[in-house]
Design a protein around this motif. Structure first.
Motif, PDB file in Angstrom:
ATOM      1  N   ALA A 264      -0.174  10.736   7.421  1.00 55.20           N
ATOM      2  CA  ALA A 264      -0.113  11.019   6.069  1.00 55.20           C
ATOM      3  C   ALA A 264       1.178  10.173   5.325  1.00 55.20           C
ATOM      4  N   GLN A 265       2.359  10.027   5.864  1.00 53.25           N
ATOM      5  CA  GLN A 265       3.310   8.933   5.308  1.00 53.25           C
ATOM      6  C   GLN A 265       2.551   7.824   5.548  1.00 53.25           C
ATOM      7  N   ARG A 266       1.844   7.173   6.706  1.00 58.87           N
ATOM      8  CA  ARG A 266       1.593   5.814   6.660  1.00 58.87           C
ATOM      9  C   ARG A 266       0.496   5.697   5.545  1.00 58.87           C
ATOM     10  N   GLU A 267      -0.377   6.569   5.157  1.00 59.05           N
ATOM     11  CA  GLU A 267      -1.306   6.511   3.982  1.00 59.05           C
ATOM     12  C   GLU A 267      -0.641   6.331   3.040  1.00 59.05           C
ATOM     13  N   THR A 268       0.397   7.123   2.716  1.00 56.12           N
ATOM     14  CA  THR A 268       1.162   6.965   1.134  1.00 56.12           C
ATOM     15  C   THR A 268       1.698   5.636   1.141  1.00 56.12           C
ATOM     16  N   LEU A 269       2.387   5.222   2.424  1.00 54.25           N
ATOM     17  CA  LEU A 269       2.724   3.870   2.175  1.00 54.25           C
ATOM     18  C   LEU A 269       1.823   2.754   1.895  1.00 54.25           C
ATOM     19  N   GLY A 270       0.571   2.815   2.319  1.00 53.09           N
ATOM     20  CA  GLY A 270      -0.362   2.081   2.104  1.00 53.09           C
ATOM     21  C   GLY A 270      -0.892   2.295   0.559  1.00 53.09           C
ATOM     22  N   LEU A 271      -0.800   3.226  -0.139  1.00 54.60           N
ATOM     23  CA  LEU A 271      -1.014   3.407  -1.446  1.00 54.60           C
ATOM     24  C   LEU A 271       0.203   2.722  -2.227  1.00 54.60           C
ATOM     25  N   ALA A 272       1.328   2.946  -1.565  1.00 56.61           N
ATOM     26  CA  ALA A 272       2.662   2.125  -2.543  1.00 56.61           C
ATOM     27  C   ALA A 272       2.381   0.932  -2.465  1.00 56.61           C
ATOM     28  N   ARG A 273       2.156   0.461  -1.313  1.00 57.98           N
ATOM     29  CA  ARG A 273       1.970  -1.325  -1.217  1.00 57.98           C
ATOM     30  C   ARG A 273       0.766  -1.814  -1.900  1.00 57.98           C
TER      31      ARG A 273
END
Length: 595
Positions: A264-273
């Motif tokens: 979930a955190q990596r998905e959020t990181l992807g959206l932030a990027r």
């Protein structure tokens, strides 16, 4: 432009009668001065032909010459442009009074000649008088009232001549009625003068109107230039201030990517990027726009495979087509071209981005066609197409079709404008063909490289982790960072330490000099614009002079004002523009340390 025209051009108020009169008087004075010599030589010619008239004709000639010399003296010593400007009505009256004696002089010619004239002399005199009266159309046409006074004086003297000839004995009625014929002719000529006067007046009004239009246009041009300068300043300030936190955000996201994250955190990181990438693209568009306006982009052509640029663009923005569920296809091309690969890539990137942005179904195709000694690069899409009346407008700055809500995901409307500027810079031109409802194709041509030229393939990018170039196994390279933004100092320092470098971060040039005395850096990374008017380029010069050697340096800036970009480009320092992706920054560090 005359003085009166210059005066009237200073404002846009209605043209006054006084201003028109000034120009009319000026024109008549100039014409009278030029006509004086002609009339003097005509008088001498008449006196020579009528020499058998004896003393009367000599007296007449003397008076004529005296009148002409008086005109020349007036023009030389008593006439000035200022006098017309100060009192145009008075100068008009002065013209009337000064020209009446000339009219009387010519009209008296029949009085002198008729009593003793031979049969051939009266027709000669009538022709001469007709010429003198007719010349008034051009001489006094700009101000008909002067000619009216001239004709009135001429007619009065001719009437007196008629009475005189009727009173003396004589049996030739043709000679007696010659003065009346001259009066009728003079009145007819004055009708032409009135028409000429209207033409002169319209010409003067038109000239003044044109002067007003030119003045108004100059004001509008100055306003447009001021607005353009204000736009550049605003964009530069806004872009610089936005780039600072976005640049820092990129550094922190890169650090976060190296952490242990759950799904979930990596998905959020992807959206932030993804959000960061969209913001960076818009800022990059502003930067490219400013660099093009600054004229600091110098093409560096070399031989390279066009397929290299096609594949790089696909790798960078192909994912955007996938997100919109569009087909994205690149047709391989083995051609070698002679151009600046960096500029070609930017042109392609902007054209492909535009195609993806305005395509909702179908896909995008990129390919090349050989056309003689050139390669035609083509970007096809199955979008809505572009109306015929908008196909030139889309290449203008900040113009977007189909985006009234100003959706940030559709960019700023600069991509095609930048692409056209850069295409022209490399000697090409972008053309467009489109069918509404079916799609569009953008094309630009590149010269094929000579048949025996080898492509210069770009090497694989350095891995950021291998960042110890310039140091040793026991002593990593030492980097000094000078930046007035605390967030960037923290983020950049953490990123570089994570990559294995020894790092010291400072805020001012003085602090940088103190740090360099303790530990001479292997590389300097400086922001261009520091606090208190300090300059990153100056910091690099001072630190190099202090160490006595050329220290490698990178100048990082969020500046987009054309003048500042041009100034920075003159330095022999590699420049990176914020927000700089961390991997690109680390590659530049490796490249600079290995020099």
């Amino acid at each position: 432009m005359s003085a009166a025209s210059t005066a009237i051009s200073a404002h846009d108020e209605p043209i006054s009668e006084r201003e028109v009169l000034i120009e009319q008087v000026r024109i008549v004075y100039r014409t009278v001065g030029r006509a004086g010599w002609t009339m003097m030589f005509l008088s001498i010619f008449v006196a020579a032909v009528l020499h058998d008239q004896g003393l009367p004709i000599l007296i007449w000639l003397a008076v004529q010459i005296a009148l002409k010399l008086a005109t020349f003296a007036e023009m030389r010593w008593f006439f000035s442009e200022d006098s017309i400007e100060r009192n145009p009505e008075g100068m008009a009256r002065r013209l009337i009074l000064s020209q009446m004696p000339h009219a009387a002089g010519w009209a008296s010619l029949i009085w002198l000649v008729a009593p003793h004239a031979t049969p051939g002399e009266i027709p000669f005199v009538m022709v001469i008088l007709a010429g003198a009266v007719s010349g008034g159309v051009t001489t006094y046409g700009a101000l008909p009232r002067v000619h009216a006074a001239y004709i009135a004086t001429f007619a009065l003297v001719q009437l007196m001549t008629f009475i005189y000839l009727r009173a003396i004995p004589g049996d030739d009625p043709y000679i007696q009625y010659a003065p009346l014929l001259s009066i009728v002719f003079g009145i007819g000529i004055f009708m032409n003068t009135r028409i000429a006067g209207q033409s002169y007046r319209q010409s003067i009004l038109l000239r003044f109107t044109n002067a007003q239009l030119v003045h108004r246009l100059e004001k509008e041009v100055r306003s447009a230039e001021a607005a353009d300068a204000a736009k550049s300043t605003f964009l530069a300030a806004a872009s610089h201030d936005l780039r600072q936190p976005i640049h820092a955000l990129g550094l922190f996201l890169a650090l976060l990517d190296g952490s242990r994250l759950n799904a979930a955190q990596r998905e959020t990181l992807g959206l932030a990027r993804s959000a960061l990438r969209a913001s960076s693209e818009m800022l990059d568009a502003l930067l490219d726009f400013s660099r093009a306006e600054a004229g600091v982009i110098v093409p560096r052509p070399r031989t390279f495979p066009i397929n290299e640029a096609l594949r790089q663009v696909e790798e960078e923005i192909g994912i955007t087509a996938d997100e919109k569920k569009l087909f994205y296809r690149t047709r391989d091309c083995d051609a070698m071209v002679e151009a600046d690969p960096g500029l070609v890539k930017i042109i392609l990137h902007n054209l492909v981005s535009n195609a993806i942005r305005y395509t909702t179904t179908g896909g995008v195709l990129i390919g090349c066609r050989r056309r003689g000694a050139r390669i035609m690069v083509e970007v096809w899409d199955s979008g809505e197409g572009i109306p015929a009346d908008q196909r030139e407008a889309i290449f203008s700055d900040f113009v977007q079709l189909g985006n009234p809500e100003r959706d940030h995901r559709k960019g700023l409307g600069l991509g095609l404008a930048i692409a056209r500027r850069l295409a022209r810079l490399i000697g090409s031109e972008i053309t467009l063909a489109s069918i509404e409802g079916r799609g569009s194709v953008f094309r630009f041509a590149l010269p094929l490289a000579p048949a025996d030229a080898d492509g210069i393939a770009g090497g694989a990018p350095s891995e950021p982790g291998r960042a110890l170039a310039g140091g040793t196994a026991r002593s990593p390279a030492h980097i000094l960072v000078i930046d007035d933004d605390e967030t960037i100092r923290i983020g950049l320092g953490a990123l570089l330490r994570h990559a294995g470098y020894s790092v010291d971060t400072v805020e001012t040039i003085a602090e940088g000099q103190d740090s360099a005395r303790k530990h001479v850096p292997d590389l300097l990374i400086c922001d261009l614009r520091l606090r208190a008017g300090e300059d990153g380029a100056e910091a690099i010069r001072l630190l190099r002079a202090q160490s006595g050697r050329r220290i490698g340096a990178l100048l990082i800036t969020g500046e987009t004002h054309p003048a500042r970009i041009a100034e920075a480009a003159r330095e022999d320092i590699e420049i990176l523009y914020k927000p700089t992706p961390p991997d690109r920054l680390l590659e530049a560090i490796v490249r600079e340390l290995s020099r």
